[in-house]
Motif scaffolding. Structure first.
Motif, PDB file in Angstrom:
ATOM      1  N   GLU A  14       9.674 -11.186  27.227  1.00 42.55           N
ATOM      2  CA  GLU A  14       8.550 -10.272  27.025  1.00 42.55           C
ATOM      3  C   GLU A  14       9.007  -9.236  26.007  1.00 42.55           C
ATOM      4  O   GLU A  14      10.128  -8.725  26.089  1.00 42.55           O
ATOM      5  CB  GLU A  14       8.179  -9.589  28.336  1.00 42.55           C
ATOM      6  CG  GLU A  14       7.001  -8.655  28.210  1.00 42.55           C
ATOM      7  CD  GLU A  14       6.644  -7.991  29.533  1.00 42.55           C
ATOM      8  OE1 GLU A  14       6.264  -6.816  29.496  1.00 42.55           O
ATOM      9  OE2 GLU A  14       6.764  -8.652  30.579  1.00 42.55           O
ATOM     10  N   LYS A  16       7.728  -5.731  23.746  1.00 45.58           N
ATOM     11  CA  LYS A  16       6.736  -4.687  23.489  1.00 45.58           C
ATOM     12  C   LYS A  16       7.322  -3.715  22.474  1.00 45.58           C
ATOM     13  O   LYS A  16       8.461  -3.284  22.609  1.00 45.58           O
ATOM     14  CB  LYS A  16       6.402  -3.916  24.761  1.00 45.58           C
ATOM     15  CG  LYS A  16       5.703  -4.736  25.811  1.00 45.58           C
ATOM     16  CD  LYS A  16       5.425  -3.895  27.038  1.00 45.58           C
ATOM     17  CE  LYS A  16       4.801  -4.724  28.139  1.00 45.58           C
ATOM     18  NZ  LYS A  16       4.629  -3.932  29.362  1.00 45.58           N
ATOM     19  N   GLU A  72      11.006  -2.808  23.573  1.00 46.03           N
ATOM     20  CA  GLU A  72      11.429  -3.181  24.918  1.00 46.03           C
ATOM     21  C   GLU A  72      11.435  -4.699  25.033  1.00 46.03           C
ATOM     22  O   GLU A  72      10.452  -5.349  24.706  1.00 46.03           O
ATOM     23  CB  GLU A  72      10.478  -2.604  25.969  1.00 46.03           C
ATOM     24  CG  GLU A  72      10.475  -1.104  26.017  1.00 46.03           C
ATOM     25  CD  GLU A  72       9.489  -0.545  27.026  1.00 46.03           C
ATOM     26  OE1 GLU A  72       8.707  -1.324  27.618  1.00 46.03           O
ATOM     27  OE2 GLU A  72       9.493   0.679  27.217  1.00 46.03           O
ATOM     28  N   LEU A  73      12.554  -5.243  25.494  1.00 46.51           N
ATOM     29  CA  LEU A  73      12.697  -6.683  25.692  1.00 46.51           C
ATOM     30  C   LEU A  73      13.061  -6.945  27.138  1.00 46.51           C
ATOM     31  O   LEU A  73      13.917  -6.257  27.710  1.00 46.51           O
ATOM     32  CB  LEU A  73      13.794  -7.250  24.798  1.00 46.51           C
ATOM     33  CG  LEU A  73      13.601  -7.091  23.303  1.00 46.51           C
ATOM     34  CD1 LEU A  73      14.854  -7.538  22.564  1.00 46.51           C
ATOM     35  CD2 LEU A  73      12.406  -7.883  22.836  1.00 46.51           C
ATOM     36  N   THR A  74      12.424  -7.930  27.729  1.00 42.61           N
ATOM     37  CA  THR A  74      12.773  -8.383  29.067  1.00 42.61           C
ATOM     38  C   THR A  74      12.929  -9.893  29.006  1.00 42.61           C
ATOM     39  O   THR A  74      12.033 -10.592  28.525  1.00 42.61           O
ATOM     40  CB  THR A  74      11.694  -8.004  30.098  1.00 42.61           C
ATOM     41  OG1 THR A  74      11.512  -6.587  30.073  1.00 42.61           O
ATOM     42  CG2 THR A  74      12.098  -8.442  31.501  1.00 42.61           C
ATOM     43  N   TYR A  75      14.071 -10.396  29.471  1.00 42.12           N
ATOM     44  CA  TYR A  75      14.363 -11.824  29.444  1.00 42.12           C
ATOM     45  C   TYR A  75      14.615 -12.279  30.872  1.00 42.12           C
ATOM     46  O   TYR A  75      15.286 -11.593  31.647  1.00 42.12           O
ATOM     47  CB  TYR A  75      15.605 -12.104  28.597  1.00 42.12           C
ATOM     48  CG  TYR A  75      16.011 -13.558  28.582  1.00 42.12           C
ATOM     49  CD1 TYR A  75      15.408 -14.453  27.717  1.00 42.12           C
ATOM     50  CD2 TYR A  75      16.968 -14.034  29.464  1.00 42.12           C
ATOM     51  CE1 TYR A  75      15.756 -15.790  27.711  1.00 42.12           C
ATOM     52  CE2 TYR A  75      17.330 -15.369  29.464  1.00 42.12           C
ATOM     53  CZ  TYR A  75      16.719 -16.244  28.587  1.00 42.12           C
ATOM     54  OH  TYR A  75      17.065 -17.567  28.602  1.00 42.12           O
ATOM     55  N   THR A  81      15.812 -10.952  35.964  1.00 45.33           N
ATOM     56  CA  THR A  81      15.479 -10.505  34.614  1.00 45.33           C
ATOM     57  C   THR A  81      16.499  -9.473  34.150  1.00 45.33           C
ATOM     58  O   THR A  81      17.143  -8.812  34.958  1.00 45.33           O
ATOM     59  CB  THR A  81      14.081  -9.855  34.540  1.00 45.33           C
ATOM     60  OG1 THR A  81      14.042  -8.720  35.402  1.00 45.33           O
ATOM     61  CG2 THR A  81      12.987 -10.832  34.913  1.00 45.33           C
ATOM     62  N   SER A  83      16.747  -6.374  30.979  1.00 46.30           N
ATOM     63  CA  SER A  83      15.918  -5.622  30.044  1.00 46.30           C
ATOM     64  C   SER A  83      16.781  -4.808  29.100  1.00 46.30           C
ATOM     65  O   SER A  83      17.896  -4.409  29.449  1.00 46.30           O
ATOM     66  CB  SER A  83      14.978  -4.682  30.800  1.00 46.30           C
ATOM     67  OG  SER A  83      14.089  -5.412  31.605  1.00 46.30           O
ATOM     68  N   ARG A  85      16.240  -1.734  25.706  1.00 52.99           N
ATOM     69  CA  ARG A  85      15.323  -0.873  24.946  1.00 52.99           C
ATOM     70  C   ARG A  85      16.082  -0.320  23.754  1.00 52.99           C
ATOM     71  O   ARG A  85      17.239   0.054  23.867  1.00 52.99           O
ATOM     72  CB  ARG A  85      14.827   0.256  25.824  1.00 52.99           C
ATOM     73  CG  ARG A  85      13.965   1.259  25.095  1.00 52.99           C
ATOM     74  CD  ARG A  85      13.557   2.337  26.042  1.00 52.99           C
ATOM     75  NE  ARG A  85      12.142   2.155  26.253  1.00 52.99           N
ATOM     76  CZ  ARG A  85      11.334   3.097  26.650  1.00 52.99           C
ATOM     77  NH1 ARG A  85      11.794   4.278  26.970  1.00 52.99           N
ATOM     78  NH2 ARG A  85      10.048   2.877  26.770  1.00 52.99           N
TER      79      ARG A  85
END
Length: 91
Positions: A14, A16, A72-75, A81, A83, A85
């Motif tokens: 994800e 953003k 912001e990345l979430t894997y 998960t 995250s 930033r």
């Protein structure tokens, strides 16, 4: 860009991006093949590092000289998960 788009489409990633005033930046669509093969989830040990190169200019229309508040990345998946930033200025 294709590999990142595949991770996004299978909801393993994800992403953003926010401008300095906190507005969410819309992503540009990147098409993936319907038959993309998804590899098994990675088994990361504590202290391990996962690097995913993301060509931001492929996903966003970035403005030169603008300070972006955060990327912001979430894997991961439903089980686990991670995250991250980052703040940056686009050249």
């Amino acid at each position: 860009a294709y590999d990142v788009a595949a991770l996004l489409s299978f909801h393993f990633l994800e992403m953003k991006l926010f401008t300095e005033d906190g507005a969410l930046v819309e992503t540009n669509p990147i098409r993936t093949r319907a038959d993309h093969i998804v590899e098994l989830p990675l088994d990361l040990k504590p202290g391990s590092e996962l690097r995913i190169p993301i060509p931001l200019d492929e996903f966003y229309d970035l403005d030169s000289g603008l300070n972006y508040y955060a990327l912001e990345l979430t894997y991961g998946d439903n089980n686990l998960t991670v995250s991250a930033r980052s703040h940056f200025q686009y050249p």
